[in-house]
Write a protein that holds these residues in place. Structure first.
Motif, mmCIF file in Angstrom:
data_model
loop_
_atom_site.group_PDB
_atom_site.id
_atom_site.type_symbol
_atom_site.label_atom_id
_atom_site.label_comp_id
_atom_site.label_asym_id
_atom_site.label_seq_id
_atom_site.Cartn_x
_atom_site.Cartn_y
_atom_site.Cartn_z
ATOM 1 N N ALA A 84 0.809 -1.221 0.000
ATOM 2 C CA ALA A 84 0.000 0.000 0.000
ATOM 3 C C ALA A 84 0.844 1.274 0.000
ATOM 4 C CB ALA A 84 -0.940 0.004 1.206
ATOM 5 N N LYS A 85 2.148 1.154 0.078
ATOM 6 C CA LYS A 85 3.011 2.336 0.049
ATOM 7 C C LYS A 85 3.169 2.794 -1.397
ATOM 8 C CE LYS A 85 5.431 1.145 4.309
ATOM 9 N NZ LYS A 85 6.740 0.810 4.943
ATOM 10 N N SER A 86 2.158 3.505 -1.851
ATOM 11 C CA SER A 86 2.056 3.815 -3.274
ATOM 12 C C SER A 86 3.202 4.684 -3.771
ATOM 13 C CB SER A 86 0.720 4.514 -3.560
ATOM 14 O OG SER A 86 0.642 5.744 -2.844
ATOM 15 N N ARG A 87 3.773 5.491 -2.910
ATOM 16 C CA ARG A 87 4.835 6.387 -3.357
ATOM 17 C C ARG A 87 6.123 5.639 -3.707
ATOM 18 N NH1 ARG A 87 4.090 11.779 0.523
ATOM 19 N NH2 ARG A 87 1.968 12.296 -0.225
ATOM 20 N N LYS B 197 0.993 -2.176 -10.018
ATOM 21 C CA LYS B 197 0.113 -1.072 -10.396
ATOM 22 C C LYS B 197 -1.365 -1.431 -10.240
ATOM 23 C CE LYS B 197 -0.884 2.584 -13.661
ATOM 24 N NZ LYS B 197 -0.794 3.136 -15.028
ATOM 25 N N PRO B 198 -1.830 -2.615 -10.709
ATOM 26 C CA PRO B 198 -3.245 -2.934 -10.461
ATOM 27 C C PRO B 198 -3.574 -3.068 -8.974
ATOM 28 C CG PRO B 198 -2.111 -4.769 -11.550
ATOM 29 C CD PRO B 198 -1.200 -3.595 -11.611
ATOM 30 N N ALA B 199 -2.654 -3.643 -8.188
ATOM 31 C CA ALA B 199 -2.911 -3.768 -6.747
ATOM 32 C C ALA B 199 -2.985 -2.392 -6.095
ATOM 33 C CB ALA B 199 -1.818 -4.599 -6.090
ATOM 34 N N THR B 200 -2.062 -1.498 -6.470
ATOM 35 C CA THR B 200 -2.092 -0.136 -5.945
ATOM 36 C C THR B 200 -3.395 0.553 -6.322
ATOM 37 O OG1 THR B 200 0.318 0.049 -6.057
ATOM 38 C CG2 THR B 200 -0.928 2.104 -6.003
ATOM 39 N N GLY B 201 -3.843 0.318 -7.561
ATOM 40 C CA GLY B 201 -5.097 0.913 -8.010
ATOM 41 C C GLY B 201 -6.286 0.446 -7.196
ATOM 42 N N LEU B 202 -6.346 -0.845 -6.888
ATOM 43 C CA LEU B 202 -7.473 -1.360 -6.115
ATOM 44 C C LEU B 202 -7.424 -0.886 -4.670
ATOM 45 C CD1 LEU B 202 -7.807 -4.993 -7.516
ATOM 46 C CD2 LEU B 202 -9.126 -2.966 -8.116
ATOM 47 N N ILE B 203 -6.218 -0.798 -4.103
ATOM 48 C CA ILE B 203 -6.103 -0.242 -2.750
ATOM 49 C C ILE B 203 -6.559 1.213 -2.751
ATOM 50 C CG2 ILE B 203 -4.465 0.426 -0.956
ATOM 51 C CD1 ILE B 203 -2.871 -2.127 -1.667
ATOM 52 N N THR C 121 -1.337 5.411 -19.363
ATOM 53 C CA THR C 121 -0.073 5.569 -18.647
ATOM 54 C C THR C 121 0.029 6.957 -18.014
ATOM 55 O OG1 THR C 121 0.990 6.241 -20.723
ATOM 56 C CG2 THR C 121 1.168 3.913 -20.102
ATOM 57 N N ASP C 122 -1.096 7.680 -17.961
ATOM 58 C CA ASP C 122 -1.083 8.990 -17.319
ATOM 59 C C ASP C 122 -0.926 8.843 -15.811
ATOM 60 O OD1 ASP C 122 -1.335 10.488 -19.625
ATOM 61 O OD2 ASP C 122 -3.525 10.465 -19.588
ATOM 62 N N ASN C 123 -0.540 9.933 -15.177
ATOM 63 C CA ASN C 123 -0.288 9.917 -13.742
ATOM 64 C C ASN C 123 -1.180 10.901 -13.003
ATOM 65 O OD1 ASN C 123 1.827 7.959 -13.397
ATOM 66 N ND2 ASN C 123 3.163 9.348 -14.529
ATOM 67 N N ILE C 124 -1.199 10.743 -11.692
ATOM 68 C CA ILE C 124 -1.919 11.646 -10.795
ATOM 69 C C ILE C 124 -0.944 12.695 -10.285
ATOM 70 C CG2 ILE C 124 -3.175 11.819 -8.618
ATOM 71 C CD1 ILE C 124 -4.066 8.900 -9.048
ATOM 72 N N ASP C 125 -1.339 13.962 -10.374
ATOM 73 C CA ASP C 125 -0.510 15.058 -9.851
ATOM 74 C C ASP C 125 -1.429 16.164 -9.358
ATOM 75 O OD1 ASP C 125 1.367 16.905 -9.189
ATOM 76 O OD2 ASP C 125 2.164 17.187 -11.217
ATOM 77 N N LEU C 126 -1.843 16.041 -8.108
ATOM 78 C CA LEU C 126 -2.701 17.037 -7.480
ATOM 79 C C LEU C 126 -1.838 18.034 -6.705
ATOM 80 C CD1 LEU C 126 -5.406 14.603 -6.044
ATOM 81 C CD2 LEU C 126 -5.488 15.854 -8.222
ATOM 82 N N GLY C 127 -2.371 19.207 -6.455
ATOM 83 C CA GLY C 127 -1.594 20.185 -5.719
ATOM 84 C C GLY C 127 -2.452 21.273 -5.109
ATOM 85 N N ILE C 128 -1.834 22.046 -4.234
ATOM 86 C CA ILE C 128 -2.449 23.231 -3.637
ATOM 87 C C ILE C 128 -1.649 24.423 -4.144
ATOM 88 C CG2 ILE C 128 -3.004 24.436 -1.489
ATOM 89 C CD1 ILE C 128 -2.819 21.649 -0.095
ATOM 90 N N SER C 129 -2.304 25.301 -4.886
ATOM 91 C CA SER C 129 -1.570 26.436 -5.465
ATOM 92 C C SER C 129 -1.677 27.702 -4.621
ATOM 93 C CB SER C 129 -2.057 26.725 -6.884
ATOM 94 O OG SER C 129 -3.419 27.094 -6.883
ATOM 95 N N SER C 130 -2.775 27.859 -3.878
ATOM 96 C CA SER C 130 -2.882 29.049 -3.032
ATOM 97 C C SER C 130 -3.933 28.838 -1.955
ATOM 98 C CB SER C 130 -3.247 30.288 -3.865
ATOM 99 O OG SER C 130 -4.549 30.167 -4.413
ATOM 100 N N VAL C 131 -3.778 29.571 -0.863
ATOM 101 C CA VAL C 131 -4.737 29.574 0.240
ATOM 102 C C VAL C 131 -4.911 31.029 0.676
ATOM 103 C CG1 VAL C 131 -5.261 28.775 2.573
ATOM 104 C CG2 VAL C 131 -3.989 27.288 0.998
ATOM 105 N N SER C 132 -6.136 31.507 0.665
ATOM 106 C CA SER C 132 -6.381 32.888 1.075
ATOM 107 C C SER C 132 -7.476 32.928 2.130
ATOM 108 C CB SER C 132 -6.781 33.750 -0.124
ATOM 109 O OG SER C 132 -7.976 33.283 -0.710
ATOM 110 N N ARG D 197 -1.778 8.576 2.417
ATOM 111 C CA ARG D 197 -0.711 8.223 1.467
ATOM 112 C C ARG D 197 -1.095 7.011 0.608
ATOM 113 N NH1 ARG D 197 0.028 12.664 2.964
ATOM 114 N NH2 ARG D 197 1.909 13.510 3.957
ATOM 115 N N PHE D 198 -2.312 7.052 0.050
ATOM 116 C CA PHE D 198 -2.784 5.960 -0.792
ATOM 117 C C PHE D 198 -2.602 6.218 -2.281
ATOM 118 C CE2 PHE D 198 -5.411 5.309 3.089
ATOM 119 C CZ PHE D 198 -4.929 4.044 3.409
ATOM 120 N N ILE D 199 -2.437 7.485 -2.674
ATOM 121 C CA ILE D 199 -2.303 7.764 -4.106
ATOM 122 C C ILE D 199 -0.841 8.074 -4.441
ATOM 123 C CG2 ILE D 199 -4.683 8.556 -4.359
ATOM 124 C CD1 ILE D 199 -3.613 11.422 -4.456
ATOM 125 N N PRO D 200 -0.350 7.542 -5.549
ATOM 126 C CA PRO D 200 1.042 7.789 -5.946
ATOM 127 C C PRO D 200 1.169 9.094 -6.728
ATOM 128 C CG PRO D 200 0.070 6.211 -7.435
ATOM 129 C CD PRO D 200 -0.998 6.547 -6.427
#
Length: 641
Positions: free
Chosen positions: A451-454, A487-493, A549-560, A626-629
């Motif tokens: 489960a350590k996706s990173r 990768k499939p196991a990580t996806g199901l987790i 083969t695309d990836n996940i890349d989420l982020g926080i760009s600003s907080v006001s 920490r479930f998403i890579p």
């Protein structure tokens, strides 16, 4: 809203000039990833349709092992039932021992440097006495091409219940190196024979492609029909044989003491020796006769396959498996003195028992009478009710390989997917359930890092990465562990822990197992079953994670900080969308988790979220579990300056 008002709103935004370029939305990421419409054979809800069919094959096999010439000779008689709506002029069978020749497709497509699936090249299967009979006269016409054998009928095998009997003699030299799936292990007391892919068997004829005749090359495993097996293995008198199914003639091949110990083991949750380390190889103690040959007779019902192992110096132990429905089965281990002891194979039966009991309680009850672990030349390979695991495995490694190979009794032994094309439907699903089994075994004695996706981010960012959908024989050798397993196991987790939650995921996943037990699901059947069972359109997930083969890349760009709360701007820089689960920590050190659905990315890749609160935010953290890579974690957190 009426069209006039929509035009007015559009005009107010200032976009009145004729644009030459259009900024696209993200609908393509959410479009259907595959043809999901149902038919009478396979419903769009992911269950077998009202006219679903599959063919059936029963086998009677008699074989003899020669431990001087290292050969197997035998005869197989198959009763084949054609439940399809088509008459069949012929059937295709697999003769997989032909992989072990110098001119087989598998040999010729193996890299010069070799790989895990390298094998002997001085073998091959000899076939004689072919007879194939429907209602007319028997035919002896057949054609062999590499690892496939076409058997012709004099008269067509009738649709919807027609029955054919096909028999033949076969003979082959037992490979020493059997592509890490069978072979010979030399020990101080003799050879351990791990025997699989040992008899001609029918290929699957289905409603999707007709005859499934992909050659046996190496990485791609098996796709075979269900049926009942009645098989007899004749060996030198001093051999012990363990095999798939249930031993039918124990009184003929075991001593009185071994029979007594067997009864003791049937009622014991602790491991009981059938043959002790001190007795192993001493035929005066372990064998009911002192010369000639003995025939071991096994039967197994509703199975895809059978395999067996034989040696003259096995230590053999067993214990009871407690199944949730009240039935009992037997966990067994067969190994030699070199690997005995509680740091190694002395705990094997404990591992077998723990694994089978967990999967039976959690997913679907184990259907077979025995579960046998064999210390083998094979690093790890699964068959119904019996597995071959590396003899040198110890401790956590032995637990891992034992648990993994017995997990395969659910995928693909119970849920009979096509391993040769879709390795992820058994290896990936199995790796997924292995994570939870390891967490449960003996108070997490052997923690799992699945489960350590990173851990997988370097591969996910590699230009050499491939899709989960890549066929195992096509995938680069360095990628197969990821495309088929991790990768499939990580996806199901990720789907269970981050996207759907336990209740929705577990219901859908268990329904998939129950509806497709002893049947042949396709990938679309699984996807449809999960979508329907969980009540969620997951096309974006199947497309992004499983097919692409695309990836996940989420982020926080600003907080006001605003009146009554905060505006948090999230970004999606990856090719694959994902919901956002984020943790909020306040100045008073209290915390809470919040969730934004994946639909926030349908219109674009930036989302401004107003979070109403009277407290001061101290920090934010995307994916606190920490479930998403996420391939760039530098913008996943925000801390107040």
């Amino acid at each position: 809203m009426r069209i006039q008002k929509l035009l007015f709103v559009f005009g107010l935004t200032g976009f009145v000039a004729l644009a030459q370029e259009v900024e696209p939305n993200n609908q393509p990421k959410f479009d259907d990833a595959y043809y999901s419409r149902g038919n009478t054979y396979r419903a769009a809800s992911g269950v077998p349709g009202p006219e679903y069919w599959q063919n059936h094959a029963d086998y009677v096999i008699e074989a003899e092992l020669d431990d001087v010439a290292n050969t197997i000779k035998g005869k197989v008689t198959m009763t084949y039932i054609n439940n399809s709506p088509q008459n069949l002029d012929y059937i295709w069978m697999y003769v997989e021992q032909n992989r072990f020749t110098d001119d087989s497709r598998g040999t010729l497509t193996t890299p010069i440097r070799g790989n895990r699936y390298s094998g002997d090249t001085d073998g091959g299967l000899k076939i004689s006495g072919v007879s194939a009979k429907t209602k007319g006269s028997a035919s002896n016409k057949f054609l062999i091409n590499d690892t496939r054998m076409q058997v012709f009928f004099t008269e067509p095998l009738k649709a919807k219940g027609g029955k054919a009997t096909v028999s033949m003699n076969f003979e082959f030299k037992i490979p020493r190196e059997g592509m890490d799936r069978m072979g010979q292990l030399t020990t101080t007391g003799g050879i351990t024979y791990s025997i699989a892919q040992w008899y001609p068997r029918v290929a699957v004829y289905d409603d999707v492609v007709g005859w499934n005749t992909e050659p046996y090359l190496g990485a791609g495993e098996f796709y075979v029909e269900y049926g009942d097996f009645d098989y007899r293995i004749t060996v030198p008198y001093n051999h012990i044989v363990v095999g798939s199914g249930e031993l039918q003639n124990a009184k003929e091949v075991l001593t009185k003491q071994e029979l007594q110990r067997w009864e003791q083991a049937k009622n014991s949750d602790k491991t009981v020796y059938l043959i002790t380390p001190q007795e192993a190889g001493n035929t005066a103690i372990t064998r009911p006769v002192q010369g000639g040959r003995l025939t071991w007779h096994f039967k197994m019902k509703n199975t895809r396959d059978v395999a067996f192992a034989s040696a003259k110096n096995f230590i053999w132990d067993a214990a009871r498996i407690n199944l949730p429905g009240g039935k009992k089965a037997m966990a067994q281990s067969a190994y030699t003195s070199e690997v005995a002891g509680n740091e190694a194979w002395g705990r094997s039966t404990e591992y077998v028992k723990g694994s089978i009991e967990f999967y039976s309680k959690t997913y679907f009850e184990f259907p077979y009478p025995n579960a046998v672990n064999v210390a083998s030349n094979v690093g790890g390979m699964e068959y119904p009710g019996i597995v071959f695991c590396g003899a040198n495995s110890t401790g956590a490694d032995l637990w891992d390989v034992t648990d993994h190979e017995f997990g395969h009794n659910w995928f693909p032994m119970i849920v009979g997917s096509n391993e040769r094309r879709y390795a992820w439907m058994d290896e990936g699903f199995n790796t997924f359930i292995n994570y939870y089994s390891s967490e449960a075994f003996n108070n997490t004695e052997y923690p799992s890092n699945i489960a350590k996706s990173r851990n997988h981010i370097p591969w996910l960012k590699s230009k050499y990465r491939e899709s989960i959908y890549t066929y195992p024989d096509v995938a680069k050798s360095m990628n197969l562990g990821y495309t088929a397993y991790y990768k499939p196991a990580t996806g199901l987790i990720m789907l269970r822990e981050y996207i759907l939650g336990h209740d929705r995921f577990d219901y859908a996943f268990k329904q998939y197992i129950q509806k497709w037990a002893y049947k042949h699901p396709q990938p679309s059947d699984f996807f449809n079953a999960m979508d329907n069972g969980a009540g969620e359109n997951l096309q974006w997930f199947w497309k992004g994670w499983f097919m692409g083969t695309d990836n996940i890349d989420l982020g926080i760009s600003s907080v006001s900080e605003e009146k009554d709360g905060y505006i948090i701007t999230f970004t999606n820089k990856g090719g694959m969308p994902a919901p956002i689960v984020f943790k909020v920590v306040y100045d008073d050190n209290t915390s809470e988790n919040h969730r934004l659905p994946v639909e926030i990315w349908q219109r674009g890749n930036e989302w401004r979220h107003f979070m109403k609160t009277s407290k001061k935010i101290k920090s934010l953290d995307i994916d606190p579990g920490r479930f998403i890579p996420d391939i760039n974690i530098t913008d996943n957190t925000w801390t107040k300056e």
